[in-house]
Motif scaffolding. Structure first.
Motif, PDB file in Angstrom:
ATOM      1  N   LEU A  74       0.825  -1.215   0.000  1.00 51.34           N
ATOM      2  CA  LEU A  74       0.000   0.000   0.000  1.00 51.34           C
ATOM      3  C   LEU A  74       0.855   1.259   0.000  1.00 51.34           C
ATOM      4  N   LEU A  75       2.070   1.115   0.512  1.00 55.90           N
ATOM      5  CA  LEU A  75       2.975   2.271   0.548  1.00 55.90           C
ATOM      6  C   LEU A  75       4.353   1.820   0.093  1.00 55.90           C
ATOM      7  N   ARG A  76       4.860   2.506  -0.904  1.00 54.56           N
ATOM      8  CA  ARG A  76       6.189   2.143  -1.401  1.00 54.56           C
ATOM      9  C   ARG A  76       6.998   3.419  -1.592  1.00 54.56           C
ATOM     10  N   ALA A  77       8.181   3.460  -1.005  1.00 56.43           N
ATOM     11  CA  ALA A  77       9.075   4.603  -1.200  1.00 56.43           C
ATOM     12  C   ALA A  77      10.387   4.081  -1.768  1.00 56.43           C
ATOM     13  N   ARG A  78      10.939   4.840  -2.696  1.00 62.49           N
ATOM     14  CA  ARG A  78      12.197   4.427  -3.326  1.00 62.49           C
ATOM     15  C   ARG A  78      13.140   5.627  -3.449  1.00 62.49           C
ATOM     16  N   GLY A  79      14.381   5.395  -3.081  1.00 61.65           N
ATOM     17  CA  GLY A  79      15.434   6.383  -3.324  1.00 61.65           C
ATOM     18  C   GLY A  79      15.195   7.734  -2.682  1.00 61.65           C
ATOM     19  N   ILE A  80      14.597   7.736  -1.468  1.00 64.49           N
ATOM     20  CA  ILE A  80      14.297   9.019  -0.828  1.00 64.49           C
ATOM     21  C   ILE A  80      15.578   9.636  -0.261  1.00 64.49           C
ATOM     22  N   THR A  81      15.892  10.819  -0.757  1.00 62.59           N
ATOM     23  CA  THR A  81      17.052  11.562  -0.263  1.00 62.59           C
ATOM     24  C   THR A  81      16.590  12.962   0.112  1.00 62.59           C
ATOM     25  N   VAL A 131       7.356   8.356  -3.851  1.00 58.87           N
ATOM     26  CA  VAL A 131       6.484   7.655  -2.908  1.00 58.87           C
ATOM     27  C   VAL A 131       5.243   7.242  -3.676  1.00 58.87           C
ATOM     28  N   GLU A 132       4.870   5.981  -3.548  1.00 55.18           N
ATOM     29  CA  GLU A 132       3.646   5.513  -4.200  1.00 55.18           C
ATOM     30  C   GLU A 132       2.694   5.010  -3.132  1.00 55.18           C
ATOM     31  N   ILE A 133       1.433   5.403  -3.260  1.00 61.83           N
ATOM     32  CA  ILE A 133       0.455   5.073  -2.231  1.00 61.83           C
ATOM     33  C   ILE A 133      -0.807   4.533  -2.885  1.00 61.83           C
ATOM     34  N   ALA A 134      -1.356   3.461  -2.290  1.00 62.91           N
ATOM     35  CA  ALA A 134      -2.662   2.968  -2.736  1.00 62.91           C
ATOM     36  C   ALA A 134      -3.693   3.444  -1.732  1.00 62.91           C
ATOM     37  N   GLY A 135      -4.677   4.201  -2.189  1.00 65.92           N
ATOM     38  CA  GLY A 135      -5.734   4.668  -1.289  1.00 65.92           C
ATOM     39  C   GLY A 135      -5.376   5.959  -0.594  1.00 65.92           C
ATOM     40  N   ARG A 136      -5.988   6.127   0.560  1.00 66.39           N
ATOM     41  CA  ARG A 136      -5.833   7.401   1.263  1.00 66.39           C
ATOM     42  C   ARG A 136      -4.821   7.300   2.394  1.00 66.39           C
ATOM     43  N   VAL A 137      -4.222   8.414   2.696  1.00 65.63           N
ATOM     44  CA  VAL A 137      -3.215   8.475   3.751  1.00 65.63           C
ATOM     45  C   VAL A 137      -3.772   9.213   4.955  1.00 65.63           C
TER      46      VAL A 137
ATOM     47  N   ARG B 222       2.360  16.960  -3.884  1.00 68.42           N
ATOM     48  CA  ARG B 222       3.778  16.979  -4.234  1.00 68.42           C
ATOM     49  C   ARG B 222       4.079  16.023  -5.379  1.00 68.42           C
ATOM     50  N   ALA B 223       5.052  16.443  -6.172  1.00 65.83           N
ATOM     51  CA  ALA B 223       5.348  15.709  -7.395  1.00 65.83           C
ATOM     52  C   ALA B 223       5.884  14.302  -7.111  1.00 65.83           C
ATOM     53  N   HIS B 224       6.463  14.105  -5.921  1.00 68.49           N
ATOM     54  CA  HIS B 224       7.084  12.790  -5.677  1.00 68.49           C
ATOM     55  C   HIS B 224       6.065  11.729  -5.266  1.00 68.49           C
ATOM     56  N   VAL B 225       4.826  12.148  -4.992  1.00 67.56           N
ATOM     57  CA  VAL B 225       3.814  11.180  -4.556  1.00 67.56           C
ATOM     58  C   VAL B 225       2.959  10.749  -5.741  1.00 67.56           C
ATOM     59  N   ARG B 226       2.846   9.442  -5.895  1.00 64.06           N
ATOM     60  CA  ARG B 226       2.019   8.914  -6.987  1.00 64.06           C
ATOM     61  C   ARG B 226       1.065   7.867  -6.447  1.00 64.06           C
TER      62      ARG B 226
END
Lengths: 269, 228, 111
Positions: A74-81, A131-137, B222-226
């Motif tokens: 449901l939540l995926r983050a990649r390469g966050i700097t 950041v990729e999200i499925a649904g609401r946060v 924000r652009a980084h959120v998809r």
């Protein structure tokens, strides 16, 4: 000595019984003891045990807590700097949280835990990464996040309206969630008059009320007493069991047995 | 619509519970009005308008400050940016117009020879402009104190700039001043009224647009959120 | 009669007894408890009775509403729903059959 009915009431609330039902069950018990003249302890037994019996008859016979199997991401983050000035607080951080999973983010003070959470919530932009999200946060901050001059009920109304709830429904839902955190009487007190711990209960209740799919909690238990602290984890597990993805930022390593996955952030990375 | 309404309702409650802000909103116009009450009625009405606008702006400043911490959460829980700032604007306008009524009545009985429609119109633009001005400053400056100072500068300029100076025409409340001149000093020159209304409408639209713009930037997706 | 056995039996049929009492008209918790006592089934503790009522309500066999009593506090009144009546009819005939079978076995043994 605390009144039997008060103990019974908060016992029901802590077990997640909706606020309106709690009121009715307590009133009915009160009417019964009024009619019969029998003390509640002998008519109904201990308040905690009776609360269990009431909950059992209110819930369909589905033995025990069934935990949904781990589902999709449901939540995926990649390469966050993320850099603040010359200091790099987050370097190439990645995380996956599945439906029905609790992830803890741990690390020393200033290692970027809260920043990472805000980036996941879309409140702060990273220097790079996605950041990729499925649904609401839903996001629950460490402090703040409430409106000083509004009462708890008005906060419920505010957040509830966001998902289309009317005033009465929002209040009912909010009070039910608050009850699970052992907060029996939210209501007419303005946020600025609440203690630190109670304010955090309000914060958490607001996050719960918006029924998000992904819950991001930034050390939300500050100021909780021991009992509430345990209720907090019960709540986290209840969300998990309903197939939500939960992320908890924490600095207490003793909690790590309570979660499924741990992400450690450190400056030495 | 219900969401905007909820924001408006709760904003009104928020403001009404701040006794300090309420006192300030009432005190500023009253004090300004009494300042030149005896020697220059025209001037005292102009100052009253200024005080009214300042009071509404101050309320806007506090509203913006208290909204700052929750708005990102409200965005997450289903509100659109426009619902958030339009709700707050409606609340401030409502409060401002409620505040306007007693002052308009006082002026009506105090100086019956002034044009009541003109006085009300001049005050109305003070409310219309003051609300988004306060929200805008509150949205740009994170701390209430800094916002207060900026508001003070705007207000002081409005009071002290030479009326013939070009700068005067560029200040937000010039419209109210022009309409005031029509209502008090030059009842036959419609030019004052028309210029005032035009400037007031322009300022209102511009400020509301700016408040919307600042909110949209601050609460942008924000652009980084998809979506997954 | 052995009280343990008695309460064990009662646990199995208390919900049907409540439905049966409600067939005579709506009632509230304490009144039902008294009626059960008068019928020789009591005393029934509140802690036993109300969970049964809640379960009947949840499964839609009874409907409820709150009304102010003549003098006392507001009371929750229970009444049978059509589904409750149906269940009661079916259960009554089941019970007759069941009690008859148990009776036959026990009486043959005693003879």
């Amino acid at each position: 000595m605390q009144d039997w009915f008060d103990v019974f009431r908060s016992a029901l609330l802590r077990r997640g019984v909706p606020h309106a039902t709690v009121r009715q069950v307590v009133e009915e018990a009160r009417a019964h003891t009024g009619d019969s003249g029998e003390p509640p302890l002998s008519a109904f037994g201990g308040p905690e045990a009776y609360a269990d019996a009431v909950v059992a008859s209110l819930t369909p016979t589905d033995p025990g807590r069934t935990r949904a199997p781990r589902g999709d991401v449901l939540l995926r983050a990649r390469g966050i700097t993320k850099r603040f000035g010359r200091r790099t607080v987050l370097r190439d951080v990645a995380l996956d949280v599945h439906a029905g999973e609790v992830l803890a983010i741990v690390g020393a003070n200033g290692c970027g835990k809260s920043t990472l959470l805000k980036i996941c919530a879309g409140m702060v932009s990273p220097d790079s990464g996605t950041v990729e999200i499925a649904g609401r946060v839903g996001y629950c901050p460490q402090d703040g996040g409430t409106i000083e001059f509004l009462t708890a009920d008005e906060h419920f109304q505010l957040v509830g309206a966001g998902r289309g709830l009317g005033r009465a429904d929002a209040r009912e839902h909010g009070r039910t969630w608050a009850g699970r955190l052992d907060w029996a009487d939210p209501g007419a007190t303005q946020a600025r008059h609440l203690s630190g711990g109670t304010r955090q209960k309000l914060n958490l209740t607001m996050s719960a009320l918006s029924e998000p799919d992904v819950l991001l909690l930034d050390e939300p238990y500050q100021g909780f007493d021991r009992g509430t602290y345990l209720n907090f984890w019960d709540l986290v597990w209840a969300w998990r069991d309903r197939g939500r993805a939960v992320v908890v930022v924490t600095h207490l390593l003793a909690e790590l047995d309570k979660v499924d996955t741990v992400l450690t952030l450190g400056e030495s990375r | 619509m219900r969401k905007t309404w909820t924001i408006a309702e709760l904003t009104v409650r928020d403001v009404l519970r701040r006794r300090g802000v309420i006192v300030l909103m009432l005190l500023l116009p009253t004090a300004f009005y009494l300042l030149r009450h005896n020697d220059s009625p025209g001037q005292s009405v102009r100052l009253l308008c200024l005080g009214l606008s300042w009071g509404v702006s101050t309320a806007g400043l506090f509203v913006a400050a208290s909204a700052r911490a929750v708005e990102p959460r409200l965005r997450l829980s289903g509100y659109a940016t426009a619902q958030l700032y339009l709700g707050r604007l409606c609340a401030l306008w409502t409060l401002g117009f409620a505040l306007l009524v007693p002052f308009a009545v006082v002026v009506r009985f105090d100086h019956p020879w002034m044009r009541p429609a003109g006085i009300v119109l001049a005050m109305a633009f003070c409310v219309l402009i003051g609300a988004p001005l306060g929200l805008l400053i509150g949205g740009l400056l994170p701390r209430e104190l800094e916002g207060m100072l900026l508001l003070l500068i705007v207000c002081a300029l409005q009071m002290m700039v030479n009326p013939d100076d070009l700068l005067m025409e560029m200040l937000p409340l010039w419209s109210s001043r022009e309409i005031g001149i029509w209502a008090v000093d030059e009842p036959d020159d419609l030019g004052y009224l028309l210029r005032g209304v035009a400037a007031g409408v322009a300022w209102t639209i511009a400020l509301v647009g700016l408040v919307g713009g600042v909110s949209a930037v601050r609460l942008r997706r924000r652009a980084h959120v998809r979506a997954l | 009669m052995d009280p343990d056995r008695r309460s064990q039996w009662l646990r199995g049929v208390l919900d049907l007894c409540v439905l049966g009492l409600l067939a005579d008209g709506e009632s509230y918790g304490y009144e039902l408890a008294q009626a059960l006592t008068r019928a020789g089934l009591g005393p029934i503790q509140g802690g036993t009775l109300y969970p049964v009522l809640l379960r009947l309500e949840r499964t839609g066999l009874v409907a409820t509403d709150w009304r102010a009593g003549e003098a006392g506090p507001a009371r929750k009144y229970y009444r049978l729903t059509p589904a409750g009546e149906q269940t009661l009819r079916a259960a009554a005939s089941d019970w007759r059959g069941f009690a008859g079978q148990v009776g036959t076995v026990l009486e043959t043994a005693v003879k």
